[in-house]
Design a protein around this motif. Structure first.
Motif, PDB file in Angstrom:
ATOM      1  N   GLY A 221      15.712  -5.941 -11.371  1.00 20.56           N
ATOM      2  CA  GLY A 221      14.922  -6.365 -12.520  1.00 20.56           C
ATOM      3  C   GLY A 221      14.341  -7.753 -12.388  1.00 20.56           C
ATOM      4  O   GLY A 221      13.459  -8.140 -13.156  1.00 20.56           O
ATOM      5  N   ALA A 222      14.822  -8.507 -11.374  1.00 16.51           N
ATOM      6  CA  ALA A 222      14.310  -9.867 -11.163  1.00 16.51           C
ATOM      7  C   ALA A 222      13.160  -9.890 -10.172  1.00 16.51           C
ATOM      8  O   ALA A 222      12.677 -10.964  -9.806  1.00 16.51           O
ATOM      9  N   LEU A 223      12.705  -8.703  -9.744  1.00 13.81           N
ATOM     10  CA  LEU A 223      11.551  -8.617  -8.859  1.00 13.81           C
ATOM     11  C   LEU A 223      10.313  -8.218  -9.652  1.00 13.81           C
ATOM     12  O   LEU A 223      10.368  -7.347 -10.519  1.00 13.81           O
ATOM     13  N   GLY A 224       9.203  -8.860  -9.344  1.00 15.20           N
ATOM     14  CA  GLY A 224       7.923  -8.493  -9.939  1.00 15.20           C
ATOM     15  C   GLY A 224       6.904  -8.243  -8.845  1.00 15.20           C
ATOM     16  O   GLY A 224       7.112  -8.622  -7.691  1.00 15.20           O
ATOM     17  N   MET A 225       5.842  -7.587  -9.199  1.00 13.53           N
ATOM     18  CA  MET A 225       4.782  -7.341  -8.212  1.00 13.53           C
ATOM     19  C   MET A 225       3.859  -8.547  -8.138  1.00 13.53           C
ATOM     20  O   MET A 225       3.662  -9.261  -9.120  1.00 13.53           O
ATOM     21  N   SER A 226       3.327  -8.774  -6.951  1.00 14.54           N
ATOM     22  CA  SER A 226       2.403  -9.891  -6.783  1.00 14.54           C
ATOM     23  C   SER A 226       1.147  -9.635  -7.612  1.00 14.54           C
ATOM     24  O   SER A 226       0.801  -8.495  -7.923  1.00 14.54           O
ATOM     25  N   ASP A 227       0.493 -10.716  -7.977  1.00 10.31           N
ATOM     26  CA  ASP A 227      -0.686 -10.595  -8.836  1.00 10.31           C
ATOM     27  C   ASP A 227      -1.975 -10.476  -8.026  1.00 10.31           C
ATOM     28  O   ASP A 227      -3.057 -10.798  -8.502  1.00 10.31           O
ATOM     29  N   THR A 228      -1.859  -9.984  -6.771  1.00  7.67           N
ATOM     30  CA  THR A 228      -3.053  -9.792  -5.955  1.00  7.67           C
ATOM     31  C   THR A 228      -3.948  -8.737  -6.598  1.00  7.67           C
ATOM     32  O   THR A 228      -3.504  -7.624  -6.868  1.00  7.67           O
ATOM     33  N   SER A 229      -5.177  -9.067  -6.833  1.00  9.00           N
ATOM     34  CA  SER A 229      -6.113  -8.128  -7.458  1.00  9.00           C
ATOM     35  C   SER A 229      -6.986  -7.471  -6.388  1.00  9.00           C
ATOM     36  O   SER A 229      -7.044  -7.923  -5.237  1.00  9.00           O
ATOM     37  N   SER A 230      -7.659  -6.406  -6.769  1.00  9.75           N
ATOM     38  CA  SER A 230      -8.525  -5.703  -5.821  1.00  9.75           C
ATOM     39  C   SER A 230      -9.701  -6.563  -5.374  1.00  9.75           C
ATOM     40  O   SER A 230     -10.279  -6.327  -4.307  1.00  9.75           O
ATOM     41  N   SER A 231     -10.027  -7.577  -6.162  1.00  9.52           N
ATOM     42  CA  SER A 231     -11.158  -8.443  -5.795  1.00  9.52           C
ATOM     43  C   SER A 231     -10.754  -9.572  -4.861  1.00  9.52           C
ATOM     44  O   SER A 231     -11.566 -10.096  -4.105  1.00  9.52           O
ATOM     45  N   THR A 232      -9.462  -9.967  -4.903  1.00 11.10           N
ATOM     46  CA  THR A 232      -9.002 -11.079  -4.053  1.00 11.10           C
ATOM     47  C   THR A 232      -8.179 -10.598  -2.869  1.00 11.10           C
ATOM     48  O   THR A 232      -7.942 -11.355  -1.935  1.00 11.10           O
ATOM     49  N   GLY A 233      -7.739  -9.348  -2.903  1.00 11.13           N
ATOM     50  CA  GLY A 233      -6.935  -8.805  -1.812  1.00 11.13           C
ATOM     51  C   GLY A 233      -7.670  -7.687  -1.094  1.00 11.13           C
ATOM     52  O   GLY A 233      -8.910  -7.622  -1.100  1.00 11.13           O
ATOM     53  N   TYR A 234      -6.876  -6.792  -0.494  1.00  8.50           N
ATOM     54  CA  TYR A 234      -7.459  -5.672   0.242  1.00  8.50           C
ATOM     55  C   TYR A 234      -6.705  -4.418  -0.168  1.00  8.50           C
ATOM     56  O   TYR A 234      -5.474  -4.370  -0.128  1.00  8.50           O
ATOM     57  N   THR A 235      -7.452  -3.367  -0.558  1.00  8.17           N
ATOM     58  CA  THR A 235      -6.855  -2.152  -1.103  1.00  8.17           C
ATOM     59  C   THR A 235      -6.721  -1.074  -0.027  1.00  8.17           C
ATOM     60  O   THR A 235      -7.682  -0.776   0.688  1.00  8.17           O
ATOM     61  N   LEU A 236      -5.517  -0.520   0.056  1.00  9.25           N
ATOM     62  CA  LEU A 236      -5.240   0.581   0.979  1.00  9.25           C
ATOM     63  C   LEU A 236      -5.029   1.858   0.167  1.00  9.25           C
ATOM     64  O   LEU A 236      -4.210   1.898  -0.749  1.00  9.25           O
ATOM     65  N   ASN A 237      -5.797   2.888   0.496  1.00 11.96           N
ATOM     66  CA  ASN A 237      -5.664   4.195  -0.135  1.00 11.96           C
ATOM     67  C   ASN A 237      -4.953   5.133   0.844  1.00 11.96           C
ATOM     68  O   ASN A 237      -5.488   5.451   1.900  1.00 11.96           O
ATOM     69  N   THR A 292     -12.384   3.153   7.619  1.00 10.33           N
ATOM     70  CA  THR A 292     -12.990   2.064   6.865  1.00 10.33           C
ATOM     71  C   THR A 292     -14.340   1.700   7.481  1.00 10.33           C
ATOM     72  O   THR A 292     -14.575   1.921   8.674  1.00 10.33           O
ATOM     73  N   ASN A 293     -15.191   1.146   6.653  1.00 15.15           N
ATOM     74  CA  ASN A 293     -16.479   0.657   7.133  1.00 15.15           C
ATOM     75  C   ASN A 293     -16.397  -0.800   7.562  1.00 15.15           C
ATOM     76  O   ASN A 293     -17.340  -1.342   8.134  1.00 15.15           O
ATOM     77  N   ASP A 294     -15.233  -1.439   7.253  1.00 17.56           N
ATOM     78  CA  ASP A 294     -15.064  -2.851   7.611  1.00 17.56           C
ATOM     79  C   ASP A 294     -14.659  -2.998   9.066  1.00 17.56           C
ATOM     80  O   ASP A 294     -14.191  -2.054   9.706  1.00 17.56           O
ATOM     81  N   ASP A 295     -14.829  -4.196   9.568  1.00 18.60           N
ATOM     82  CA  ASP A 295     -14.286  -4.562  10.864  1.00 18.60           C
ATOM     83  C   ASP A 295     -12.769  -4.689  10.689  1.00 18.60           C
ATOM     84  O   ASP A 295     -12.284  -5.564   9.977  1.00 18.60           O
ATOM     85  N   GLN A 296     -11.986  -3.833  11.301  1.00 17.28           N
ATOM     86  CA  GLN A 296     -10.542  -3.808  11.093  1.00 17.28           C
ATOM     87  C   GLN A 296      -9.856  -5.079  11.586  1.00 17.28           C
ATOM     88  O   GLN A 296      -8.701  -5.325  11.245  1.00 17.28           O
ATOM     89  N   LEU A 299     -11.142  -8.518   8.072  1.00 18.77           N
ATOM     90  CA  LEU A 299     -11.337  -7.887   6.770  1.00 18.77           C
ATOM     91  C   LEU A 299     -11.923  -8.863   5.771  1.00 18.77           C
ATOM     92  O   LEU A 299     -11.732 -10.071   5.855  1.00 18.77           O
ATOM     93  N   THR A 300     -12.622  -8.300   4.796  1.00 17.97           N
ATOM     94  CA  THR A 300     -13.241  -9.114   3.745  1.00 17.97           C
ATOM     95  C   THR A 300     -12.532  -8.876   2.426  1.00 17.97           C
ATOM     96  O   THR A 300     -12.025  -7.775   2.159  1.00 17.97           O
ATOM     97  N   LYS A 301     -12.486  -9.908   1.600  1.00 18.13           N
ATOM     98  CA  LYS A 301     -11.852  -9.788   0.294  1.00 18.13           C
ATOM     99  C   LYS A 301     -12.555  -8.723  -0.543  1.00 18.13           C
ATOM    100  O   LYS A 301     -13.776  -8.613  -0.518  1.00 18.13           O
ATOM    101  N   GLY A 302     -11.744  -7.965  -1.253  1.00 20.96           N
ATOM    102  CA  GLY A 302     -12.300  -6.908  -2.084  1.00 20.96           C
ATOM    103  C   GLY A 302     -12.562  -5.620  -1.328  1.00 20.96           C
ATOM    104  O   GLY A 302     -13.014  -4.631  -1.911  1.00 20.96           O
ATOM    105  N   GLY A 303     -12.262  -5.595  -0.023  1.00 20.85           N
ATOM    106  CA  GLY A 303     -12.508  -4.400   0.771  1.00 20.85           C
ATOM    107  C   GLY A 303     -11.434  -3.348   0.573  1.00 20.85           C
ATOM    108  O   GLY A 303     -10.431  -3.550  -0.131  1.00 20.85           O
ATOM    109  N   LYS A 304     -11.629  -2.210   1.199  1.00 17.24           N
ATOM    110  CA  LYS A 304     -10.644  -1.136   1.094  1.00 17.24           C
ATOM    111  C   LYS A 304     -10.714  -0.258   2.336  1.00 17.24           C
ATOM    112  O   LYS A 304     -11.725  -0.225   3.057  1.00 17.24           O
ATOM    113  N   ALA A 305      -9.618   0.457   2.580  1.00 15.91           N
ATOM    114  CA  ALA A 305      -9.539   1.358   3.729  1.00 15.91           C
ATOM    115  C   ALA A 305      -8.626   2.520   3.374  1.00 15.91           C
ATOM    116  O   ALA A 305      -7.783   2.424   2.469  1.00 15.91           O
TER     117      ALA A 305
END
Length: 414
Positions: A221-237, A292-296, A299-305
């Motif tokens: 219960g003392a663990l939380g998720m980081s506040d990395t957002s899809s715009s500042t981080g990189y999203t993996l699907n 992904t369309n990005d250079d692996q 990577l660029t912020k806000g990207g996804k793969a």
């Protein structure tokens, strides 16, 4: 002097001599009534030197048959602790005494320091093997394995409380002072072990993704998720059909993807921040790990793969030991293999150009779990040893060969 007075004095002297002799004999008899004792330190692993009282015997300030022993806690008082699941009522054994009458006593203290003293512990030397303890005590394991969460990376500490062991599960559990480390409030943590205490509370062992030397135990219960957002981080699907559908998504920070002041973020199928997210039964397709369309490699912020997952082949476990397999019996091989695949993250074992080692501690805990479930039975008094370093493991053609060590003596290799 009259004959009468003289005779009276002789009789008085004789009576006084008898009284003196009787008192001396009484003291000698009383001294002989008490036992003597020799004392020994414990040679067992301190983290595993834990017991529960069974209310068969009381606790004293000294071994019970020693002169001057005073009652600390009666059997009636201890009976309330026999049914308690609270870890604070677990006792730690830290000294042994053997009396001249052949009885053994243990010096114990509760995790909360409420009770401390000596208690009868049977007729066997337990200084090297706590399984030999008896009398008013029973050995206990304070931590049991728990299922790992699907998401294992990207956690933050809510209250910055990290411990060397879950509180009250080890007498040496201490809070880690993060002020003396390189920890920052932006650091994220990865879970590499899950456990429950006797009360059922869930704890995770974690390490700092930025500073792996910072590691310890934390209440879930003392663990939380980081506040990395899809715009500042990189999203993996994560997908099992090459991107046609998405099973789940996770946004990682660029630090989790290996970025630093001199290194751009990149996709690497062996990055623990990614592999620890993979659900049980799957691994990343080595032939096409990402779409992904990005250079692996930049990577660029806000990207996804898309992370492409394929099912595992079942890993077959073969265990053998240093006693030519005479020390144990596998009662249910199918269950053993199922449990083994669920217990360990074996995803990378499916790739010919990678491997994953199994730590000796994790293997020791797994074998103990299987023993408690009756999947494995140790024969003829053999016991499993805990060894230093990594377990001896080899892997070929979806088969894992694991060497364990056992012994049949009064000592255990810690």
């Amino acid at each position: 002097m009259s004959k009468t007075l003289k005779k009276s004095l002789y009789l008085s002297a004789a009576a006084l001599s008898l009284i003196t002799i009787s008192a001396t004999n009484a003291k000698a008899a009383k001294k002989a009534h008490y036992a003597t004792a020799t004392y020994s330190v414990m040679y067992t692993d301190r983290a595993d030197s834990n017991v529960l009282v069974n209310a068969n015997n009381a606790i004293y300030t000294k071994p019970g048959t020693m002169p001057g022993a005073k009652l600390v806690a009666s059997r009636d008082e201890l009976s309330d602790l026999t049914t308690s699941s609270s870890d604070k009522n677990t006792f730690f054994v830290y000294q042994m005494a053997k009396t001249s009458r052949g009885s053994y006593y243990a010096k114990v203290v509760t995790m909360d320091k409420r009770y401390r003293g000596w208690i009868y512990a049977g007729k066997q030397d337990f200084s090297m093997n706590l399984n030999n303890i008896g009398g008013g005590l029973n050995p206990v394991t304070t931590l049991g394995n728990a299922a790992m969460p699907d998401v294992r990376t990207g956690y933050t500490l809510k209250n910055q409380r990290l411990w060397t062991a879950p509180y009250h599960t080890s007498i040496d559990a201490k809070r880690i002072n993060l002020a003396y480390t390189n920890y920052t409030s932006n650091d994220t943590f990865t879970i590499d072990r899950a456990a429950r205490n006797r009360a059922g509370w869930l704890y995770y062992h974690v390490y700092d993704a930025n500073n792996p030397s910072i590691q310890g135990w934390v209440y879930y219960g003392a663990l939380g998720m980081s506040d990395t957002s899809s715009s500042t981080g990189y999203t993996l699907n994560f997908s099992t059909d090459y991107g046609n559908t998405t099973s789940f998504s996770k946004t990682l920070s660029f630090e989790q993807l290996g970025a630093s002041s001199n290194t751009p973020a990149s996709l690497n199928m062996y990055n623990p921040s990614i592999t620890n997210l993979i659900p049980a039964g799957y691994h990343i397709d080595a032939n096409k790990p990402f779409t992904t369309n990005d250079d692996q490699r930049n990577l660029t912020k806000g990207g996804k793969a898309t992370v492409n997952l394929v099912p595992n082949s079942l890993i077959n476990l073969n265990i053998y030991d240093n006693n030519n397999n005479s020390s144990f019996t596998v009662n249910n091989n199918a269950q053993l293999n199922t449990d083994f695949n669920n217990y360990f993250n074996l995803n990378t074992l499916n790739s010919s150009n990678s491997y994953r080692y199994i730590t000796a501690d994790n293997l020791y805990n797994f074998i103990n779990v299987e023993t408690n479930k009756g999947v494995i039975t140790f024969n003829n008094g053999y016991a499993l040893n805990r060894v230093n370093g990594d377990a001896n493991v080899s892997y070929t053609d979806n088969n894992v060969y694991v060497n364990i060590t056992t012994n049949k003596s009064g000592t255990t290799n810690y």
